[in-house]
Motif scaffolding. Structure first.
Motif, PDB file in Angstrom:
ATOM      1  N   GLY A 151      -0.978  35.283  25.198  1.00  0.00           N
ATOM      2  CA  GLY A 151      -0.828  36.098  26.392  1.00  0.00           C
ATOM      3  C   GLY A 151      -1.927  35.782  27.391  1.00  0.00           C
ATOM      4  N   VAL A 152      -1.538  35.537  28.640  1.00  0.00           N
ATOM      5  CA  VAL A 152      -2.494  35.233  29.711  1.00  0.00           C
ATOM      6  C   VAL A 152      -2.152  36.101  30.923  1.00  0.00           C
ATOM      7  N   THR A 153      -2.954  35.985  31.975  1.00  0.00           N
ATOM      8  CA  THR A 153      -2.659  36.716  33.208  1.00  0.00           C
ATOM      9  C   THR A 153      -1.458  36.081  33.907  1.00  0.00           C
ATOM     10  N   THR A 154      -0.911  36.801  34.884  1.00  0.00           N
ATOM     11  CA  THR A 154       0.246  36.275  35.612  1.00  0.00           C
ATOM     12  C   THR A 154      -0.165  35.150  36.564  1.00  0.00           C
ATOM     13  N   GLY A 155      -1.466  34.974  36.756  1.00  0.00           N
ATOM     14  CA  GLY A 155      -1.937  33.890  37.611  1.00  0.00           C
ATOM     15  C   GLY A 155      -3.239  34.247  38.289  1.00  0.00           C
ATOM     16  N   LEU A 156      -4.322  33.603  37.868  1.00  0.00           N
ATOM     17  CA  LEU A 156      -5.631  33.751  38.507  1.00  0.00           C
ATOM     18  C   LEU A 156      -6.269  32.371  38.463  1.00  0.00           C
ATOM     19  N   VAL A 157      -6.330  31.718  39.611  1.00  0.00           N
ATOM     20  CA  VAL A 157      -6.803  30.336  39.679  1.00  0.00           C
ATOM     21  C   VAL A 157      -8.184  30.215  39.037  1.00  0.00           C
ATOM     22  N   ARG A 164      -6.970  37.047  28.370  1.00  0.00           N
ATOM     23  CA  ARG A 164      -6.567  37.387  29.727  1.00  0.00           C
ATOM     24  C   ARG A 164      -7.573  38.327  30.358  1.00  0.00           C
ATOM     25  N   ASN A 165      -8.659  37.810  30.884  1.00  0.00           N
ATOM     26  CA  ASN A 165      -9.683  38.639  31.548  1.00  0.00           C
ATOM     27  C   ASN A 165      -9.529  40.131  31.224  1.00  0.00           C
ATOM     28  N   THR A 187      -1.599  21.325  22.779  1.00  0.00           N
ATOM     29  CA  THR A 187      -0.457  21.584  23.663  1.00  0.00           C
ATOM     30  C   THR A 187       0.603  22.479  23.014  1.00  0.00           C
ATOM     31  N   ALA A 188       0.403  22.814  21.736  1.00  0.00           N
ATOM     32  CA  ALA A 188       1.394  23.620  21.013  1.00  0.00           C
ATOM     33  C   ALA A 188       1.192  25.103  21.315  1.00  0.00           C
ATOM     34  N   VAL A 189       1.283  25.434  22.607  1.00  0.00           N
ATOM     35  CA  VAL A 189       1.065  26.809  23.058  1.00  0.00           C
ATOM     36  C   VAL A 189       2.200  27.234  23.975  1.00  0.00           C
ATOM     37  N   GLU A 190       2.712  28.422  23.733  1.00  0.00           N
ATOM     38  CA  GLU A 190       3.645  29.068  24.668  1.00  0.00           C
ATOM     39  C   GLU A 190       2.822  30.116  25.417  1.00  0.00           C
ATOM     40  N   PHE A 191       2.656  29.911  26.732  1.00  0.00           N
ATOM     41  CA  PHE A 191       1.873  30.860  27.521  1.00  0.00           C
ATOM     42  C   PHE A 191       2.788  31.972  28.028  1.00  0.00           C
ATOM     43  N   VAL A 192       2.386  33.213  27.748  1.00  0.00           N
ATOM     44  CA  VAL A 192       3.192  34.376  28.121  1.00  0.00           C
ATOM     45  C   VAL A 192       2.425  35.165  29.184  1.00  0.00           C
ATOM     46  N   PRO A 193       2.893  35.141  30.444  1.00  0.00           N
ATOM     47  CA  PRO A 193       2.194  35.882  31.503  1.00  0.00           C
ATOM     48  C   PRO A 193       2.321  37.395  31.284  1.00  0.00           C
ATOM     49  N   THR A 194       1.206  38.110  31.404  1.00  0.00           N
ATOM     50  CA  THR A 194       1.213  39.565  31.226  1.00  0.00           C
ATOM     51  C   THR A 194       0.450  40.231  32.371  1.00  0.00           C
ATOM     52  N   THR A 195       0.842  41.447  32.710  1.00  0.00           N
ATOM     53  CA  THR A 195       0.131  42.217  33.728  1.00  0.00           C
ATOM     54  C   THR A 195      -0.831  43.173  33.047  1.00  0.00           C
ATOM     55  N   GLY A 196      -1.629  43.896  33.858  1.00  0.00           N
ATOM     56  CA  GLY A 196      -2.533  44.896  33.302  1.00  0.00           C
ATOM     57  C   GLY A 196      -1.791  45.934  32.484  1.00  0.00           C
ATOM     58  N   LYS A 197      -0.550  46.205  32.859  1.00  0.00           N
ATOM     59  CA  LYS A 197       0.252  47.213  32.156  1.00  0.00           C
ATOM     60  C   LYS A 197       0.925  46.662  30.901  1.00  0.00           C
TER      61      LYS A 197
END
Length: 338
Positions: A37-43, A100-101, A74-84
């Motif tokens: 799980g990562v953020t939805t996008g933070l450069v 995710r920060n 590279t064997a990673v599936e990145f899942v964008p998540t929000t604060g909620k």
């Protein structure tokens, strides 16, 4: 409202307990892929590049863990998540870990039943305003409209800061950093507040970064780091020591450039244990002997990951500060590999 909050916490805790019982390390090995799980996008921290590949400081932690467990960064599936959504995604087992920060707090650790395995960035909450507002201190923000991500420690810290300084504000709730950036630039809020690193990363993407200033106040402690579910101890050890391997490698002088040579054996017993030429640390984790070598080789040691993604020579331009090694006056410190 209080009952709703308690119920929500119990639901997340119940999900976490059930998902942890399954044994995530075995799941990841069987699946052949890490769900991170990562953020939805933070450069600089986590965002897809022009080719759609995720990169950044937090992404590097996911890749190091995948390399340690599966031998393939590279064997990673990145899942964008929000604060909620981030905590439900972890508790339910949709993701294996969250990088995710996310701030390590008492209630998240104890009440939501998560295990923070370490800190990969020591941060604090700050404020960004347009230069033309003519404000030089956050204490001058009485009556300001403030863009704030919901479901975050930022939201709570903001309320505490304004209350303790006896000033008022009007919140403009947003869910993602992209939405905050859009609203702030459109003038929907006077101020954007989040972790100071996030503000620097966001400002770096503006057409004219110099038209925006970060105010001097840092109003909180925000130890950001990866987390797993409570009770998932074997998996927690893997994520914790993968992060520690990156930190220790920098202190010990192991880099992406010399790791092949050092893995052949050195005069330093700790480097040898770290890289698997001595001892049985990999076996203790249920991994191969070269797990840490693979983790470090994925993107380099902690210092290399920092410099490449968010350091002073990048558009984000963050100094090491508290994130320097303990030997350099910072807070970074890995327990011994022995």
């Amino acid at each position: 409202m209080k009952n709703k909050v308690i119920l929500g916490a119990l639901t997340i805790a119940g999900l976490a307990a059930g998902a942890a019982a399954a044994g995530t390390l075995d799941d990841v090995k069987a699946r052949g892929k890490l769900n991170c799980g990562v953020t939805t996008g933070l450069v600089g921290f986590a965002a897809p590049n022009a080719n759609g590949e995720w990169e950044g400081f937090d992404v590097a932690v996911c890749r190091a863990v995948a390399a340690a467990v599966l031998g393939d960064s590279t064997a990673v599936e990145f899942v964008p998540t929000t604060g909620k959504t981030r905590f439900t995604a972890l508790a339910s087992g949709e993701i294996d870990m969250l990088a995710r920060n996310t701030t390590w707090t008492f209630s998240r650790d104890v009440d939501l039943k998560f295990e923070f395995v370490g800190v990969n960035y020591y941060d604090g909450q700050g404020f960004m305003v347009p230069k033309e507002l003519g404000v030089s201190s956050a204490k001058e923000l009485d009556g300001a409209t403030v863009c704030i991500q919901t479901g975050t420690t930022t939201e709570l810290n903001l309320a505490d800061f304004f209350r303790s300084n006896n000033i008022s504000y009007e919140p403009v709730p947003i869910e993602t950093n992209a939405e905050a950036q859009q609203q702030y630039l459109a003038g929907a809020c006077d101020v954007y507040t989040t972790d100071a690193s996030g503000l620097a990363a966001t400002r770096a993407t503006f057409d004219d970064p110099s038209a925006h200033v970060l105010l001097p106040e840092i109003i909180s402690k925000e130890p950001l780091g990866p987390l797993v579910r409570h009770g998932d101890h074997e998996w927690g050890d893997v994520v914790r020591w993968s992060l520690n391997a990156l930190v220790a490698a920098e202190e010990l002088g192991v880099t992406s450039a010399n790791i092949g040579e050092m893995a052949a054996g050195t005069e330093n017993p700790e480097i040898n244990r770290l890289l698997g030429t001595e001892g049985t640390l990999g076996e203790m984790l249920g991994l191969s002997a070269d797990w840490a070598k693979n983790a470090i080789g994925a993107g380099g040691n902690y210092g290399e990951v920092f410099a490449k993604n968010i350091g002073e020579d990048t558009p984000i331009g963050l100094a090491r500060g508290l994130n320097a090694q303990w030997t350099e006056g910072g807070l970074l410190y890995a327990p011994p590999f022995r």
